[in-house]
Motif scaffolding. Structure first.
Motif, short mmCIF file in Angstrom:
data_model
loop_
_atom_site.label_atom_id
_atom_site.label_comp_id
_atom_site.label_asym_id
_atom_site.label_seq_id
_atom_site.Cartn_x
_atom_site.Cartn_y
_atom_site.Cartn_z
N MET A 1 0.79 -1.19 0.02
CA MET A 1 -0.01 0.13 0.14
C MET A 1 0.97 1.33 -0.02
O MET A 1 0.40 2.33 -0.89
CB MET A 1 -1.01 -0.04 1.20
N THR A 57 -14.59 1.04 5.48
CA THR A 57 -13.88 0.04 5.91
C THR A 57 -13.95 -0.12 7.34
O THR A 57 -13.49 -1.18 7.88
CB THR A 57 -12.52 -0.08 5.37
N PRO A 61 -8.71 -3.20 7.24
CA PRO A 61 -8.45 -3.84 5.64
C PRO A 61 -9.38 -5.04 5.48
O PRO A 61 -9.37 -5.93 6.44
CB PRO A 61 -7.04 -4.14 5.43
N HIS A 64 -8.19 -10.80 2.44
CA HIS A 64 -7.54 -11.11 0.97
C HIS A 64 -8.27 -11.99 0.01
O HIS A 64 -8.85 -12.78 0.37
CB HIS A 64 -6.15 -11.58 0.98
N SER A 69 -12.23 -6.64 -1.11
CA SER A 69 -10.99 -6.31 -1.54
C SER A 69 -10.74 -6.45 -3.13
O SER A 69 -10.02 -5.96 -3.63
CB SER A 69 -10.13 -7.49 -0.82
N THR A 134 -6.61 2.39 -3.09
CA THR A 134 -5.43 1.62 -2.54
C THR A 134 -5.71 1.98 -0.86
O THR A 134 -5.25 0.81 -0.02
CB THR A 134 -4.27 2.54 -2.76
N ASP A 137 -6.96 -0.95 2.21
CA ASP A 137 -5.85 -1.80 2.82
C ASP A 137 -5.36 -1.17 3.94
O ASP A 137 -4.54 -1.64 4.57
CB ASP A 137 -4.77 -2.26 1.97
N ASP A 139 -4.85 0.08 7.80
CA ASP A 139 -5.39 -0.43 8.91
C ASP A 139 -4.99 0.75 10.13
O ASP A 139 -3.82 0.87 10.47
CB ASP A 139 -4.39 -1.78 9.29
N ASP A 211 -1.95 -8.39 -7.98
CA ASP A 211 -2.81 -8.50 -6.46
C ASP A 211 -3.91 -9.40 -6.74
O ASP A 211 -4.20 -10.20 -5.87
CB ASP A 211 -3.20 -7.24 -6.12
#
Length: 214
Positions: A1, A57, A61, A64, A69, A134, A137, A139, A211
């Motif tokens: 990120m 969010t 994050p 995955h 995501s 971006t 993601d 946190d 990704d």
């Protein structure tokens, strides 16, 4: 990120359109105040977009390969491809003469609200959208991601901050040198737009594909 935000923030701050407009504002009768209104509006837009993402969010994050995501990565991929296509289109089209925009003749009568609105209009929303995708993601329980998001907003505003500070500290020298910079930006506007669009677009496309497949 962090690396993605660094690339996006650099592409935003180097954009020729908003930098040329900002220099025109600084050269006006109330240039420093108009420039400050533009700068604060620009920064507020970036912060507002990131804040909206964090609200969605919850500052955590998504897992995955989860639906949120994957949607964020797909959005970055779409923006990357669009930037590449836009860069190719600008490169292939016949060159056009560039000069000061029509509103520059009325710059001395511009209000602070006009300067703030101009910042909103000239924001490169495709890149801002890529920055938002971006930031999904991020946190917010970690100081590193707080610093990354703060650094991204400041990096995307860095050229404006530098020019505003220069105009405050040395008005006469800044006026001459920044107008020379504006002339250079206008002469090389197409090349700069094409280069930034292609580089940022290729980066976003490559990163998104990676990704999605890992």
């Amino acid at each position: 990120m962090v690396l993605d935000l660094l690339v996006i923030g650099t592409a935003v701050t180097l954009g020729p359109l908003h930098n040329s407009a900002f220099i025109l504002l600084l050269s006006a009768r109330r240039g420093v105040r108009l420039g400050l209104a533009f700068l604060l509006s620009w920064l507020a837009n970036l912060i507002a977009v990131i804040a909206c993402v964090m609200l969605l969010t919850g500052g955590r994050p998504p897992a995955h390969h989860s639906a949120p995501s994957t949607a964020a990565i797909a959005a970055k991929l779409a923006i990357g491809v669009a930037l590449v296509l836009y860069g190719v289109h600008r490169h292939r089209r016949p060159p056009r003469p560039h000069g000061p925009p029509r509103w520059s003749a009325r710059i001395d009568n511009a209000s602070l609200a006009t300067a703030a609105g101009l910042a909103w209009l000239l924001q490169p929303w495709a890149l801002v959208g890529a920055g938002a995708a971006t930031a999904v993601d991020a946190d917010l329980s970690t100081s590193t991601d707080w610093l990354a998001l703060t650094g991204y907003c400041l990096l995307a505003t860095l050229s404006l901050i530098a020019m505003e500070m220069y105009a405050l500290r040395a008005p006469a020298a800044a006026n001459a040198r920044l107008n020379a910079l504006r002339s250079w930006l206008e002469q090389h506007q197409e090349k700069l737009i094409v280069t930034l669009s292609l580089l940022a677009g290729l980066w976003l496309t490559a990163r998104s594909i990676y990704d999605l497949t890992t």
